[in-house]
Design a protein around this motif. Sequence first.
Motif, PDB file in Angstrom:
ATOM      1  N   ASN A  96       0.839  -1.207   0.000  1.00 33.78           N
ATOM      2  CA  ASN A  96       0.000   0.000   0.000  1.00 33.78           C
ATOM      3  C   ASN A  96       0.869   1.250   0.000  1.00 33.78           C
ATOM      4  OD1 ASN A  96      -2.396  -1.423   0.005  1.00 33.78           O
ATOM      5  ND2 ASN A  96      -2.569  -1.439   2.235  1.00 33.78           N
ATOM      6  N   SER A  97       1.900   1.253   0.837  1.00 37.12           N
ATOM      7  CA  SER A  97       2.774   2.422   0.937  1.00 37.12           C
ATOM      8  C   SER A  97       3.502   2.682  -0.374  1.00 37.12           C
ATOM      9  CB  SER A  97       3.797   2.215   2.063  1.00 37.12           C
ATOM     10  OG  SER A  97       3.150   2.104   3.309  1.00 37.12           O
ATOM     11  N   THR A  98       3.974   1.631  -1.022  1.00 36.22           N
ATOM     12  CA  THR A  98       4.688   1.798  -2.291  1.00 36.22           C
ATOM     13  C   THR A  98       3.791   2.403  -3.349  1.00 36.22           C
ATOM     14  OG1 THR A  98       6.146  -0.090  -1.837  1.00 36.22           O
ATOM     15  CG2 THR A  98       5.902   0.577  -4.136  1.00 36.22           C
ATOM     16  N   PHE A 101       3.025   5.981  -2.543  1.00 33.43           N
ATOM     17  CA  PHE A 101       4.188   6.831  -2.791  1.00 33.43           C
ATOM     18  C   PHE A 101       4.350   7.124  -4.284  1.00 33.43           C
ATOM     19  CE2 PHE A 101       8.782   7.232  -3.690  1.00 33.43           C
ATOM     20  CZ  PHE A 101       9.049   8.378  -2.951  1.00 33.43           C
ATOM     21  N   LEU A 102       4.213   6.111  -5.118  1.00 37.97           N
ATOM     22  CA  LEU A 102       4.335   6.308  -6.556  1.00 37.97           C
ATOM     23  C   LEU A 102       3.296   7.289  -7.076  1.00 37.97           C
ATOM     24  CD1 LEU A 102       5.034   2.651  -7.770  1.00 37.97           C
ATOM     25  CD2 LEU A 102       6.673   4.539  -7.639  1.00 37.97           C
ATOM     26  N   LYS A 103       2.087   7.175  -6.541  1.00 36.04           N
ATOM     27  CA  LYS A 103       1.018   8.077  -6.982  1.00 36.04           C
ATOM     28  C   LYS A 103       1.260   9.496  -6.473  1.00 36.04           C
ATOM     29  CE  LYS A 103      -3.225   6.590  -7.227  1.00 36.04           C
ATOM     30  NZ  LYS A 103      -3.360   6.559  -8.700  1.00 36.04           N
ATOM     31  N   GLU A 104       1.824   9.618  -5.279  1.00 35.75           N
ATOM     32  CA  GLU A 104       2.086  10.942  -4.738  1.00 35.75           C
ATOM     33  C   GLU A 104       3.139  11.692  -5.543  1.00 35.75           C
ATOM     34  OE1 GLU A 104       2.710  11.870  -0.721  1.00 35.75           O
ATOM     35  OE2 GLU A 104       1.321  10.377   0.045  1.00 35.75           O
ATOM     36  N   ASP A 109      -2.440   5.909 -12.679  1.00 37.95           N
ATOM     37  CA  ASP A 109      -2.784   4.508 -12.432  1.00 37.95           C
ATOM     38  C   ASP A 109      -2.133   3.566 -13.438  1.00 37.95           C
ATOM     39  OD1 ASP A 109      -4.233   5.203 -10.262  1.00 37.95           O
ATOM     40  OD2 ASP A 109      -6.211   4.915 -11.175  1.00 37.95           O
ATOM     41  N   SER A 110      -2.137   3.946 -14.717  1.00 36.81           N
ATOM     42  CA  SER A 110      -1.576   3.060 -15.740  1.00 36.81           C
ATOM     43  C   SER A 110      -0.072   2.904 -15.559  1.00 36.81           C
ATOM     44  CB  SER A 110      -1.896   3.597 -17.138  1.00 36.81           C
ATOM     45  OG  SER A 110      -1.293   4.869 -17.346  1.00 36.81           O
ATOM     46  N   GLN A 111       0.600   3.968 -15.159  1.00 38.27           N
ATOM     47  CA  GLN A 111       2.044   3.882 -14.935  1.00 38.27           C
ATOM     48  C   GLN A 111       2.366   3.020 -13.728  1.00 38.27           C
ATOM     49  OE1 GLN A 111       2.643   8.138 -14.764  1.00 38.27           O
ATOM     50  NE2 GLN A 111       3.658   8.169 -16.756  1.00 38.27           N
ATOM     51  N   VAL A 112       1.586   3.174 -12.667  1.00 43.69           N
ATOM     52  CA  VAL A 112       1.786   2.340 -11.484  1.00 43.69           C
ATOM     53  C   VAL A 112       1.581   0.876 -11.845  1.00 43.69           C
ATOM     54  CG1 VAL A 112       0.904   1.760  -9.187  1.00 43.69           C
ATOM     55  CG2 VAL A 112       1.160   4.163  -9.851  1.00 43.69           C
ATOM     56  N   LYS A 113       0.542   0.591 -12.605  1.00 40.74           N
ATOM     57  CA  LYS A 113       0.264  -0.784 -13.025  1.00 40.74           C
ATOM     58  C   LYS A 113       1.430  -1.350 -13.839  1.00 40.74           C
ATOM     59  CE  LYS A 113      -2.462  -1.440 -16.466  1.00 40.74           C
ATOM     60  NZ  LYS A 113      -3.669  -1.502 -17.328  1.00 40.74           N
ATOM     61  N   MET A 114       1.972  -0.540 -14.747  1.00 38.52           N
ATOM     62  CA  MET A 114       3.087  -0.983 -15.576  1.00 38.52           C
ATOM     63  C   MET A 114       4.317  -1.296 -14.722  1.00 38.52           C
ATOM     64  SD  MET A 114       6.191   0.241 -16.897  1.00 38.52           S
ATOM     65  CE  MET A 114       6.005   2.022 -16.851  1.00 38.52           C
ATOM     66  N   ILE A 115       4.614  -0.435 -13.769  1.00 39.05           N
ATOM     67  CA  ILE A 115       5.784  -0.633 -12.907  1.00 39.05           C
ATOM     68  C   ILE A 115       5.607  -1.875 -12.046  1.00 39.05           C
ATOM     69  CG2 ILE A 115       7.061   0.349 -10.952  1.00 39.05           C
ATOM     70  CD1 ILE A 115       6.548   3.103 -12.154  1.00 39.05           C
ATOM     71  N   SER A 146       8.204  16.137 -14.482  1.00 40.62           N
ATOM     72  CA  SER A 146       7.909  15.204 -15.569  1.00 40.62           C
ATOM     73  C   SER A 146       9.138  14.411 -15.983  1.00 40.62           C
ATOM     74  CB  SER A 146       7.349  15.972 -16.776  1.00 40.62           C
ATOM     75  OG  SER A 146       8.290  16.925 -17.245  1.00 40.62           O
ATOM     76  N   GLU A 147      10.330  15.003 -15.849  1.00 46.69           N
ATOM     77  CA  GLU A 147      11.555  14.270 -16.182  1.00 46.69           C
ATOM     78  C   GLU A 147      11.753  13.085 -15.246  1.00 46.69           C
ATOM     79  OE1 GLU A 147      14.271  17.870 -18.108  1.00 46.69           O
ATOM     80  OE2 GLU A 147      14.695  17.135 -16.095  1.00 46.69           O
ATOM     81  N   LEU A 148      11.476  13.294 -13.981  1.00 49.67           N
ATOM     82  CA  LEU A 148      11.601  12.219 -12.999  1.00 49.67           C
ATOM     83  C   LEU A 148      10.608  11.099 -13.296  1.00 49.67           C
ATOM     84  CD1 LEU A 148      12.783  11.136 -10.314  1.00 49.67           C
ATOM     85  CD2 LEU A 148      10.976  12.394  -9.141  1.00 49.67           C
ATOM     86  N   ILE A 149       9.381  11.468 -13.615  1.00 47.76           N
ATOM     87  CA  ILE A 149       8.345  10.478 -13.920  1.00 47.76           C
ATOM     88  C   ILE A 149       8.736   9.674 -15.159  1.00 47.76           C
ATOM     89  CG2 ILE A 149       5.923  10.147 -14.544  1.00 47.76           C
ATOM     90  CD1 ILE A 149       6.424  11.088 -11.659  1.00 47.76           C
ATOM     91  N   SER A 150       9.204  10.366 -16.210  1.00 42.27           N
ATOM     92  CA  SER A 150       9.597   9.672 -17.449  1.00 42.27           C
ATOM     93  C   SER A 150      10.770   8.741 -17.215  1.00 42.27           C
ATOM     94  CB  SER A 150       9.958  10.708 -18.527  1.00 42.27           C
ATOM     95  OG  SER A 150       8.845  11.504 -18.855  1.00 42.27           O
ATOM     96  N   LEU A 151      11.738   9.185 -16.407  1.00 43.08           N
ATOM     97  CA  LEU A 151      12.909   8.365 -16.134  1.00 43.08           C
ATOM     98  C   LEU A 151      12.526   7.076 -15.419  1.00 43.08           C
ATOM     99  CD1 LEU A 151      15.999   7.953 -16.007  1.00 43.08           C
ATOM    100  CD2 LEU A 151      15.982   9.231 -13.857  1.00 43.08           C
ATOM    101  N   ILE A 152      11.735   7.188 -14.351  1.00 44.58           N
ATOM    102  CA  ILE A 152      11.340   6.013 -13.584  1.00 44.58           C
ATOM    103  C   ILE A 152      10.423   5.112 -14.416  1.00 44.58           C
ATOM    104  CG2 ILE A 152      10.195   5.178 -11.500  1.00 44.58           C
ATOM    105  CD1 ILE A 152      12.864   6.549 -11.017  1.00 44.58           C
ATOM    106  N   ALA A 153       9.527   5.716 -15.191  1.00 48.90           N
ATOM    107  CA  ALA A 153       8.615   4.921 -16.017  1.00 48.90           C
ATOM    108  C   ALA A 153       9.371   4.126 -17.071  1.00 48.90           C
ATOM    109  CB  ALA A 153       7.585   5.834 -16.679  1.00 48.90           C
ATOM    110  N   SER A 154      10.451   4.693 -17.622  1.00 48.82           N
ATOM    111  CA  SER A 154      11.217   4.002 -18.664  1.00 48.82           C
ATOM    112  C   SER A 154      12.205   3.003 -18.081  1.00 48.82           C
ATOM    113  CB  SER A 154      11.958   5.009 -19.537  1.00 48.82           C
ATOM    114  OG  SER A 154      12.892   5.763 -18.774  1.00 48.82           O
ATOM    115  N   THR A 155      12.697   3.268 -16.872  1.00 48.41           N
ATOM    116  CA  THR A 155      13.651   2.346 -16.224  1.00 48.41           C
ATOM    117  C   THR A 155      13.257   2.132 -14.760  1.00 48.41           C
ATOM    118  OG1 THR A 155      15.103   4.241 -15.757  1.00 48.41           O
ATOM    119  CG2 THR A 155      15.629   2.914 -17.692  1.00 48.41           C
ATOM    120  N   PRO A 156      12.128   1.449 -14.530  1.00 43.47           N
ATOM    121  CA  PRO A 156      11.671   1.239 -13.146  1.00 43.47           C
ATOM    122  C   PRO A 156      12.623   0.408 -12.312  1.00 43.47           C
ATOM    123  CG  PRO A 156      10.379  -0.081 -14.700  1.00 43.47           C
ATOM    124  CD  PRO A 156      11.212   0.847 -15.514  1.00 43.47           C
ATOM    125  N   SER A 157      13.559  -0.299 -12.965  1.00 40.29           N
ATOM    126  CA  SER A 157      14.519  -1.099 -12.216  1.00 40.29           C
ATOM    127  C   SER A 157      15.384  -0.240 -11.304  1.00 40.29           C
ATOM    128  CB  SER A 157      15.414  -1.878 -13.187  1.00 40.29           C
ATOM    129  OG  SER A 157      16.114  -1.001 -14.055  1.00 40.29           O
TER     130      SER A 157
END
Length: 427
Positions: A96-98, A101-104, A109-115, A146-157
């Motif tokens: 739940n916390s993770t 946190f991602l949403k905050e 929702d779609s990005q969280v689901k993908m990650i 938006s740069e942070l979001i794009s970076l994490i979305a492209s390389t969630p590892s």
Amino acid sequence: MENLLGLPALGLRSRWFRPSSTTPKMLNLCSNGVRGSTLLLRPRAVVRPHSASIASDPSKGYLVNNPALSRGAASTPTTLTKVPVCRSAEKKNNSNSTIDFLKEIGFDDSQVKMIVNSHPKLLRSNVEKTLIPKISVLQDFGICGSELISLIASTPSLLKNVSTKTLLAKLHFLKSILGSVENARNAIVKKASWLLSASLTHTLQPNFELLKSYGIPDDRLQKLLLRNPKYLCSKPEWVQETLVRVEQVLGIPRDSGMFIVGFLVILSVSKKNLKLKFEMFKRYAWSESDVLEMAKRYPQCLLISEAKLKTGMDFFVNKLGYEIGYLAAHPSLLTYSMEEHILPRYAVMQVLQEKKLMKRNPSILSVMTVSESRFLDAYVLPFKDNLPELYEAYARKKSVDSSVQKESFQSDEFIGISKQEHLHKAE
């Protein structure tokens, strides 16, 4: 107070550090001049799915029941087979916390689901000990919003497989070899987000040291990596093989100013197509030694098309009578646009010679390779009063700034050096 990167420290504020967990609070994660996502945290209603649906796929049931994700964000059973079923209260709280946190920090929702689908173990992460420190490091480096979001979305590892200490070390390394924090940030967010996923000790550092060992000057190496940081992420064995081929196939010694250009040409053309390029020149009566001479002096000539080669041969050899050896020694002549560059300048020189206005006869090389402004100053503007039609005809024939043909200078574009620099090295 400064952090390990020598940048002002940024405080990461989130609901995990609130004085009161029951009071909604505005969240802005980026305070270094780049606006982050500002969210008002409110409790969400729990959506209870049918028991049959949960029984058929417990992981889907967990995500649908999770108040941090809407019902529409839950995936089908076939796409969530890897998501762990959180049975214990502790694991469920971490999940739940993770997600919260991602949403905050701005994920939808779609990005969280993908990650979650690609890295399900991320749900078990401790937000305070694992996620927040990494996000803080990236923000301190200037990667926000938006740069942070794009970076994490492209390389969630990055959030799961890279430790905070390793992340800091990679950012330090990229800053040192690229010259500044801004250069490193641009390389990461605009060119190659996977830079931070590559191994520092097994990939990034070995490749950099390998390129340096071939005598590539620091300034040109920096330009190369700023334009194409992906070369740092390649397997060192492959980079080594490519560097060897520059010497063996193109005959360019490593101490030549053209070595880095040859490296880029080898990277741009497959082994099969490079062989076809050599055969193409030979069809127009070039010998093996002619092709190698051309490659050593101006390797990007191997990128031109057969149609362009034919046009150049018809003009310089068949019309003007130059030998192939002359073109091999001055191959830059083959890279200009015939319609926009060569023919307009040749027409100007013909008029001046017919009117006997030339005090000396310049070589075809100097006429064609001089910059546009210098050509105008030397051969057009001095005769504007006596031959006003000359300037008008030249201006109509071409636009003043279109002297470089797009097809022929692909390698210039991704190395980041000017054509005049190439000519200085090659001629």
